[in-house]
Design a protein around this motif. Structure first.
Motif, PDB file in Angstrom:
ATOM      1  N   VAL A  13      57.805  46.837  18.681  1.00 17.43           N
ATOM      2  CA  VAL A  13      59.000  46.776  19.606  1.00 17.43           C
ATOM      3  C   VAL A  13      59.516  48.203  19.647  1.00 17.43           C
ATOM      4  O   VAL A  13      59.745  48.571  20.862  1.00 17.43           O
ATOM      5  CB  VAL A  13      60.309  46.081  18.881  1.00 17.43           C
ATOM      6  N   PRO A  17      57.458  50.965  24.338  1.00 17.34           N
ATOM      7  CA  PRO A  17      58.070  51.729  25.266  1.00 17.34           C
ATOM      8  C   PRO A  17      57.245  53.161  25.295  1.00 17.34           C
ATOM      9  O   PRO A  17      57.191  53.512  26.405  1.00 17.34           O
ATOM     10  CB  PRO A  17      59.729  52.099  25.151  1.00 17.34           C
ATOM     11  N   GLU A  43      62.786  49.477  38.355  1.00 20.78           N
ATOM     12  CA  GLU A  43      62.517  48.162  37.690  1.00 20.78           C
ATOM     13  C   GLU A  43      63.367  47.935  36.548  1.00 20.78           C
ATOM     14  O   GLU A  43      63.304  46.676  36.060  1.00 20.78           O
ATOM     15  CB  GLU A  43      61.119  48.279  36.896  1.00 20.78           C
ATOM     16  N   GLY A  44      64.136  48.628  36.116  1.00 20.04           N
ATOM     17  CA  GLY A  44      65.221  48.515  35.218  1.00 20.04           C
ATOM     18  C   GLY A  44      64.881  48.618  33.591  1.00 20.04           C
ATOM     19  O   GLY A  44      63.551  49.363  33.580  1.00 20.04           O
ATOM     20  N   ALA A  45      65.603  48.864  32.663  1.00 22.10           N
ATOM     21  CA  ALA A  45      65.277  49.377  31.374  1.00 22.10           C
ATOM     22  C   ALA A  45      64.320  48.384  30.770  1.00 22.10           C
ATOM     23  O   ALA A  45      63.500  48.963  29.933  1.00 22.10           O
ATOM     24  CB  ALA A  45      66.665  49.461  30.496  1.00 22.10           C
ATOM     25  N   LEU A  46      64.335  47.299  30.972  1.00 17.83           N
ATOM     26  CA  LEU A  46      63.408  46.075  30.483  1.00 17.83           C
ATOM     27  C   LEU A  46      61.991  46.474  30.973  1.00 17.83           C
ATOM     28  O   LEU A  46      60.943  45.940  30.250  1.00 17.83           O
ATOM     29  CB  LEU A  46      63.791  44.793  30.824  1.00 17.83           C
ATOM     30  N   ALA A  47      61.796  47.206  31.858  1.00 18.98           N
ATOM     31  CA  ALA A  47      60.412  47.565  32.424  1.00 18.98           C
ATOM     32  C   ALA A  47      59.484  48.387  31.271  1.00 18.98           C
ATOM     33  O   ALA A  47      58.103  47.914  31.177  1.00 18.98           O
ATOM     34  CB  ALA A  47      60.499  48.468  33.700  1.00 18.98           C
ATOM     35  N   TYR A  49      59.419  47.194  28.260  1.00 18.23           N
ATOM     36  CA  TYR A  49      58.662  46.231  27.429  1.00 18.23           C
ATOM     37  C   TYR A  49      57.858  45.007  28.044  1.00 18.23           C
ATOM     38  O   TYR A  49      57.388  44.097  27.523  1.00 18.23           O
ATOM     39  CB  TYR A  49      59.882  45.418  27.036  1.00 18.23           C
ATOM     40  N   LYS A  50      57.448  45.620  29.348  1.00 24.27           N
ATOM     41  CA  LYS A  50      56.588  44.889  30.087  1.00 24.27           C
ATOM     42  C   LYS A  50      55.086  44.744  29.270  1.00 24.27           C
ATOM     43  O   LYS A  50      54.514  45.855  29.001  1.00 24.27           O
ATOM     44  CB  LYS A  50      56.288  45.443  31.517  1.00 24.27           C
TER      45      LYS A  50
END
Length: 64
Positions: A13, A17, A43-47, A49-50
């Motif tokens: 985790v 990133p 793409e936003g901050a969650l990108a 964690y793709k």
């Protein structure tokens, strides 16, 4: 066993990133700040964690 599994998950985790940014920087040959801004904007901050599912699954399954 449980603490080792939690440590492996935490490493994934926290480290994923960084690996994502490093890979995107290598692909586009852009600076760190440019890569971060462009990724968050598009793409936003969650990108960041793709694709984390596979490393998480392998960390969990390797402890069994």
């Amino acid at each position: 066993l449980v603490l080792g599994s939690l440590a492996g998950i935490a490493i994934c985790v926290v480290g994923h990133p960084f690996d994502t940014v490093k890979t995107r920087m290598q692909y586009t040959n852009a600076s760190l700040s440019h890569t971060l801004r462009r990724t968050v904007r598009r793409e936003g901050a969650l990108a960041f964690y793709k694709g984390i599912g596979s490393p998480l699954f392998s960390t969990r399954s390797s402890t069994r």
